[in-house]
Design a protein around this motif. Sequence first.
Motif, PDB file in Angstrom:
ATOM      1  N   LEU A  57       5.246  -2.136   2.475  1.00 28.48           N
ATOM      2  CA  LEU A  57       4.617  -0.811   2.463  1.00 28.48           C
ATOM      3  C   LEU A  57       5.513   0.251   1.853  1.00 28.48           C
ATOM      4  CD1 LEU A  57       2.036   0.690   3.454  1.00 28.48           C
ATOM      5  CD2 LEU A  57       3.291   1.251   5.534  1.00 28.48           C
ATOM      6  N   THR A  60      -4.637   1.573   5.827  1.00 24.51           N
ATOM      7  CA  THR A  60      -3.604   0.593   5.520  1.00 24.51           C
ATOM      8  C   THR A  60      -3.687  -0.606   6.457  1.00 24.51           C
ATOM      9  OG1 THR A  60      -2.150   2.355   4.703  1.00 24.51           O
ATOM     10  CG2 THR A  60      -1.115   0.262   5.283  1.00 24.51           C
ATOM     11  N   ALA A  71       0.854  -1.193   0.000  1.00 19.13           N
ATOM     12  CA  ALA A  71       0.000   0.000   0.000  1.00 19.13           C
ATOM     13  C   ALA A  71       0.884   1.235   0.000  1.00 19.13           C
ATOM     14  CB  ALA A  71      -0.919   0.003   1.217  1.00 19.13           C
ATOM     15  N   CYS A 118       1.081   4.426   1.956  1.00 13.77           N
ATOM     16  CA  CYS A 118       0.621   5.123   3.165  1.00 13.77           C
ATOM     17  C   CYS A 118       1.235   6.517   3.174  1.00 13.77           C
ATOM     18  CB  CYS A 118       1.037   4.325   4.401  1.00 13.77           C
ATOM     19  SG  CYS A 118       0.414   4.986   5.962  1.00 13.77           S
TER      20      CYS A 118
END
Length: 408
Positions: A243, A227, A215, A217
């Motif tokens: 991430l 998230t 993701a 973030c």
Amino acid sequence: MQVPIWDTLIRHANVARLHADLPGYGELMDAAVAIKDGKIVWLGVDADLPASVEAQDEIDMVGKWITPGLIDCHTHIVHGGRRSNEFEARLNGISYEEIARSGGGILSSVRATRAASESELLAQSLPRVKSLLAEGVTTLEIKSGYGLDLASEAKMLKVARQIAELLPVNVKTTFLGAHALPPEFAGRADDYIEHLCVEMLPALVQLGLVDAVDAFCERIGFSRAQTEKLFTAARQHGLPVKLHAEQLSDQDGSALVAQFQGLSADHLEYLSPSGITAMAANHTVAVLLPAAYYFLRETKLPPIAELRAANVPIALATDCNPGTAPITSLLLVLNMACTLFKMTPQEALRGVTCYGAQALGMQDVGSLNVGMHADLALWEIERPADLAYAMGFNPCLGVWKDGRWLAR
């Protein structure tokens, strides 16, 4: 006693083993490597070879260098279109965030990727991958994230799987549906995350297209809470997480991904001390992306010394993507890591071998030892530091992929 017959015996090579627990490059001078059924079955100083050995193919390297096949552990290499117009806009004073908020950035790649057929995406992606392979890469990660609807995300991930079938490279696929908010969910980020968790992720898992979940973030991406919800869904499917964290601001994403025992936190220019502590405690790899730092003309360096002091493994990758890192040279990334981030050549080479493998959750590639996959790169160099030293020069002579020789 039956004499073992090896498939390949490589002799009189200088070998950089690149084990995480060995100093420097883990050099063995005048070494030999034996391969059987795609695996390394003997590795040591040539003079220590057993007296009675047989090999179907014996090769004298005459002092050439062998390293593990290189690993590019963070790419967006499957995408439609280009964004040179945005490159031009940034050079005329418009920020990356301004471009993104005005409908450019990731969303411009989304439009191009949605419009491309699967065969068109494959045709655009193969030359990028071949450029990496020519430099000794034998493993790479490919993210989705430019589709942002089920059909388009599946299309990207199918192309990534096809690349592994068509070219001699290991491909790990990562679902990055939480890359940006698609236009059909404008103003409804929570609804989109719910859609990812309940509909898109389960469908893509069912198709066998996902090896990990990622993701973005960030202020222009998704919140920590959003998230976390996606990561919870990923864990329910037994998938590891990673991430895009702390690239433009500190959103405490690195601590979140570490909390989920994530494989890696990537970018990290704005990484905090608490984030470093969490990553160290949970063995989360720091993946640094110097090409994006360079291309965006970022001025805030990732906290390299602090990561070093905390014994956080540091991997490197191209971040190959159309908007912020249109690069297909992992060797140039080695040089950028040394010149821009002040990493040592030893650290840089570990970053694209053993620690790159760790960032992908792979234990059978990235270093050279008995029992590992025989993914090796052959170099016409005097010493391993040459790989980070020479800009724009490729000394790779070829690779052994699963024990099979492939000339560059």
